[in-house]
Design a protein around this motif. Structure first.
Motif, PDB file in Angstrom:
ATOM      1  N   ASP A   1     -23.500   9.324  14.914  1.00 43.14           N
ATOM      2  CA  ASP A   1     -23.478   9.642  16.341  1.00 43.14           C
ATOM      3  C   ASP A   1     -24.697  10.492  16.646  1.00 43.14           C
ATOM      4  O   ASP A   1     -24.842  11.597  16.119  1.00 43.14           O
ATOM      5  CB  ASP A   1     -22.194  10.392  16.713  1.00 43.14           C
ATOM      6  CG  ASP A   1     -20.990   9.461  16.767  1.00 43.14           C
ATOM      7  OD1 ASP A   1     -21.026   8.495  17.542  1.00 43.14           O
ATOM      8  OD2 ASP A   1     -20.020   9.698  16.024  1.00 43.14           O
TER       9      ASP A   1
ATOM     10  N   HIS B   1     -19.727   9.737  11.084  1.00 41.20           N
ATOM     11  CA  HIS B   1     -18.331   9.606  11.478  1.00 41.20           C
ATOM     12  C   HIS B   1     -17.758   8.343  10.838  1.00 41.20           C
ATOM     13  O   HIS B   1     -18.193   7.238  11.141  1.00 41.20           O
ATOM     14  CB  HIS B   1     -18.306   9.528  13.021  1.00 41.20           C
ATOM     15  CG  HIS B   1     -16.957   9.430  13.626  1.00 41.20           C
ATOM     16  ND1 HIS B   1     -16.784   9.165  14.968  1.00 41.20           N
ATOM     17  CD2 HIS B   1     -15.719   9.560  13.100  1.00 41.20           C
ATOM     18  CE1 HIS B   1     -15.484   9.130  15.230  1.00 41.20           C
ATOM     19  NE2 HIS B   1     -14.817   9.362  14.115  1.00 41.20           N
TER      20      HIS B   1
ATOM     21  N   ARG C   1     -26.808  12.538  19.356  1.00 46.60           N
ATOM     22  CA  ARG C   1     -26.532  13.205  20.637  1.00 46.60           C
ATOM     23  C   ARG C   1     -27.666  14.134  21.042  1.00 46.60           C
ATOM     24  O   ARG C   1     -28.142  14.922  20.232  1.00 46.60           O
ATOM     25  CB  ARG C   1     -25.244  14.031  20.526  1.00 46.60           C
ATOM     26  CG  ARG C   1     -24.069  13.258  19.927  1.00 46.60           C
ATOM     27  CD  ARG C   1     -22.774  14.058  20.025  1.00 46.60           C
ATOM     28  NE  ARG C   1     -21.749  13.533  19.140  1.00 46.60           N
ATOM     29  CZ  ARG C   1     -20.958  12.491  19.410  1.00 46.60           C
ATOM     30  NH1 ARG C   1     -21.088  11.864  20.573  1.00 46.60           N
ATOM     31  NH2 ARG C   1     -20.051  12.081  18.540  1.00 46.60           N
TER      32      ARG C   1
ATOM     33  N   HIS D   1     -20.387   5.180  11.175  1.00 42.06           N
ATOM     34  CA  HIS D   1     -21.573   5.155  12.028  1.00 42.06           C
ATOM     35  C   HIS D   1     -22.148   6.560  12.143  1.00 42.06           C
ATOM     36  O   HIS D   1     -21.503   7.534  11.752  1.00 42.06           O
ATOM     37  CB  HIS D   1     -21.218   4.616  13.421  1.00 42.06           C
ATOM     38  CG  HIS D   1     -20.165   5.430  14.118  1.00 42.06           C
ATOM     39  ND1 HIS D   1     -18.817   5.216  13.904  1.00 42.06           N
ATOM     40  CD2 HIS D   1     -20.237   6.468  14.975  1.00 42.06           C
ATOM     41  CE1 HIS D   1     -18.117   6.077  14.620  1.00 42.06           C
ATOM     42  NE2 HIS D   1     -18.961   6.864  15.275  1.00 42.06           N
TER      43      HIS D   1
HETATM   44 MN    MN Z   1     -18.297   8.509  16.507  1.00 37.85          MN
END
Ligand code: MN
Length: 205
Positions: free
Chosen positions: A49, A41, A51, A47
């Motif tokens: 992400d 992103h 998840r 960065h």
């Molecule tokens: Mn993000």
């Protein structure tokens, strides 16, 4: 009901779903092996992400330098709000002026195996291990909180590769060069295609 409205309140409070194409959440999904996704992103700062599907949501961490295959690399992972399960497939551009504005690609996805006994409790206590079965990330990982949690201080965690046969000195690939696991596009291609689409739409109205 899962209490989904409550757990996604922070997520929804940050976003205007008439402007961003990100999912509002709430569709039933899940079943089978829990899934993980790593998105790249390019927001205010680029960065990754990271998840993990757990308890009906995607538990999320922002990892500035991204996951590394090298067990010597301890990668800072800052927790972010729980995301809806549908976010797992989100790729596109969050429009200017909206929360997290910038392009997103799904870099890697797959399933994971919780290794910590009582994974939910381990998450609360701030130390989990798990094994990823993905297109790119494979093998065992540890994610541990080293700051915050009880004293109200902002939490910080570390994401570290365990030393197994999938460990290597390769580290993390260049986020600008890698391609989406879903569409084979780079971040820049995703950004450019969205701009072209918005220009066309603007031209029609
Ligand atoms: Mn993000």
């Amino acid at each position: 009901m899962s209490g989904d409205d409550d757990v996604l309140r922070t997520y929804r409070g940050k976003r205007r779903f008439d402007r961003t194409a990100e999912p509002a959440g709430g569709s039933p999904e899940g079943g089978g092996e829990p899934r993980y996704v790593v998105q790249i992103h390019d927001a205010t700062r680029l960065h990754f992400d990271f998840r993990l599907e757990w308890d009906g949501v995607l538990k999320s961490w922002s990892v500035p330098k991204g996951p590394s295959t090298d067990p010597h690399d301890k990668r800072l992972a800052m927790p972010t709000e729980d995301h809806p399960l549908e976010y797992r497939t989100f790729e596109g551009v969050i429009p200017a002026g909206e929360y997290g504005a910038g392009p997103v690609i799904v870099w890697d996805e797959g399933t994971y195996e919780p290794l910590s006994r009582d994974f939910g409790r381990a998450l609360e206590k701030g130390h989990i291990s798990f094994r990823t079965h993905g297109g790119k990330l494979r093998g065992d990982w540890a994610l541990s909180r080293f700051r915050g949690g009880e004293d109200g201080e902002r939490e910080a965690w570390l994401l570290v590769k365990k030393n197994d046969r999938h460990a290597s000195a390769r580290g993390t690939p260049d986020p600008w060069r890698v391609r989406s696991a879903r569409s084979d596009r780079t971040l820049k291609q995703v950004a450019r295609e969205a701009t072209e689409e918005w220009t066309r739409e603007g031209g029609r109205s």
